[in-house]
Design a protein around this motif. Structure first.
Motif, short mmCIF file in Angstrom:
data_model
loop_
_atom_site.label_atom_id
_atom_site.label_comp_id
_atom_site.label_asym_id
_atom_site.label_seq_id
_atom_site.Cartn_x
_atom_site.Cartn_y
_atom_site.Cartn_z
N SER A 1 13.44 2.80 0.81
CA SER A 1 11.85 2.53 1.51
C SER A 1 10.55 2.08 0.62
O SER A 1 10.23 3.18 0.61
N ASN A 2 9.89 1.67 -0.37
CA ASN A 2 9.03 1.64 -0.94
C ASN A 2 7.95 0.86 0.63
O ASN A 2 7.91 0.16 0.44
N HIS A 3 7.02 1.19 0.89
CA HIS A 3 5.92 1.21 1.86
C HIS A 3 4.69 1.74 1.36
O HIS A 3 4.73 2.57 0.41
N ASP A 4 3.63 1.47 2.36
CA ASP A 4 1.95 2.12 1.54
C ASP A 4 1.69 3.31 1.90
O ASP A 4 0.55 3.18 1.29
N ARG A 5 2.14 2.97 2.87
CA ARG A 5 2.22 4.48 3.72
C ARG A 5 2.73 5.73 2.62
O ARG A 5 2.94 7.43 2.44
#
Length: 399
Positions: free
Chosen positions: A202-206
């Motif tokens: 998962s690539n997430h802003d966080r």
């Protein structure tokens, strides 16, 4: 003491090399500075390429892996809150990966070597290499309080990044290439049910997160953190909150439970060239380190020792050292392709908080392209499943 091949290190590279040589009737002795309990109990990741699975099976040590491992036909990439499944089985004409922890591979190999009567010296200290540029290299070590020496025809340095073997390659010819990443992985072992049938990247802003599997009762998950962070700053509640924020979707929730282990590791890429000097050959983590995003560490160790084994067998069968002289050349072709893939996966999936909004948009565009192009998905799958060993220089596809 005397043998044909002295092997320093009882990790995957050293144990598999000893096993392969045994099947060819070649003697070896293994030296390991840790106890058997330590090497079998140190929990490490374990995504096995198709070639590694095939190697374990064809050499007779894959039975438990096939029974207890988790066969995966693909992975899932998540970004912008949406999942995209990569069907690697279809894109690579029937190949798959096996999720089977490294320490379990080590248990299987140790058991096989001891059953065959192999000499493995655990808990050795003060290991040093001598006369590696001669026809009779030597390994000196302490064991059970006494100093001993082994004379052999070849030394295989499978002793990891901090072992003594690599340093025996003279600085005048040794080139070490390294890339340090501004990312750390906080990894946990948790007592929960399996979260998903396949790995989720998962690539997430966080920040990045990875959902993985170990057993039906214990799972392995990771989140991107500052590599200099202190694990004491991360309570169990904070870890689960962060994991859920990065991977949950409207239709899917992450099961939580007791965390039984947690730690933070930094990330880097490293390659030593050449991987040989005289009668010394280094393999596995002694020669190269990859960031875990590409799942290549153990698999590269297995490909290294297949090349080295062929060279040693050829020497004893024909007296020719041609294959041994080309060990670095052959092994490094696959190593650098694995390094490229691991670097690409790492930079594509991790959130670099120093990036501009333009660079962040480029990263997300890369993910959009990869998940919408069959050609890009095939390339990702071929690399993840594992590229073949190239024994000869590859012929260009360009005309």
């Amino acid at each position: 003491m005397k043998t044909q091949v002295g092997i320093i290190g009882a990790g995957p590279a050293g144990l598999m090399l000893s096993h392969l040589l045994h099947l060819e009737g070649i003697e070896s002795v293994i030296f390991e500075n840790r106890t058997r309990e330590e090497i079998e109990g140190t929990i490490r990741a374990g995504v096995l390429e198709q070639g590694t699975v095939d190697l374990l099976n064809v050499t007779g040590v894959g039975e438990r892996m096939m029974r207890e491992g988790h066969l995966h036909h693909g992975i899932e990439l998540q970004f912008n809150g949406i999942r995209h499944r990569v069907n690697m089985h279809e894109l690579t004409e029937g190949k798959s990966i096996m999720v089977y922890p490294q320490h379990e591979v080590i248990k299987d190999l140790v058991a096989a070597r001891l059953e065959a009567g192999a000499e493995i010296y655990f808990s050795v200290s003060d290991v040093s290499l001598h006369d590696v540029d001669s026809d009779s290299p030597k390994i000196r070590f302490k064991h059970d309080g006494g100093e001993q020496e082994l004379t052999c025809d070849f030394i295989a340095g499978c002793d990891g990044f901090h072992g003594p073997s690599r340093k025996m390659i003279p600085e005048s010819i040794r080139e070490e290439k390294q890339q340090i990443y501004p990312f750390g992985w906080l990894g946990i072992l948790a007592e929960t049910p399996i979260a998903n049938p396949e790995l989720i990247y998962s690539n997430h802003d966080r920040g990045f997160a990875l959902i993985s599997t170990r057993t039906p009762e214990i799972q392995r998950h990771y989140i991107q953190v500052d590599p200099n962070d202190d694990i004491n700053n991360w309570s169990d509640d904070r870890i689960w909150t962060e994991l859920k924020a990065r991977v949950e979707t409207d239709g899917w929730k992450l099961p939580d439970g007791p965390i039984i282990q947690k730690n933070i590791v930094s990330m880097r890429s490293f390659v030593c060239e050449p991987m040989q000097y005289g009668r010394l050959f280094i393999a596995g983590d002694a020669a190269h380190i990859v960031p875990p995003t590409g799942a290549k560490g153990l698999n590269l160790a297995m490909s290294d020792v297949q090349v080295l084994k062929r060279g040693i067998v050829t020497f004893y069968e024909t007296g020719s050292q041609d294959m041994l002289s080309r060990y670095s050349e052959i092994a490094l072709r696959r190593i650098w392709k694995a390094q490229r893939f691991s670097w690409w996966m790492t930079t594509m999936l991790h959130r670099n908080f120093n990036h501009s909004s333009f660079e962040r948009s480029i990263q997300l565009s890369e993910l959009e392209y990869v998940t919408s192009s069959r050609a890009a998905l095939t390339s990702l799958s071929e690399n993840y499943i594992g590229l073949p060993l190239e024994w000869e220089s590859p012929k260009s596809l360009l005309v």
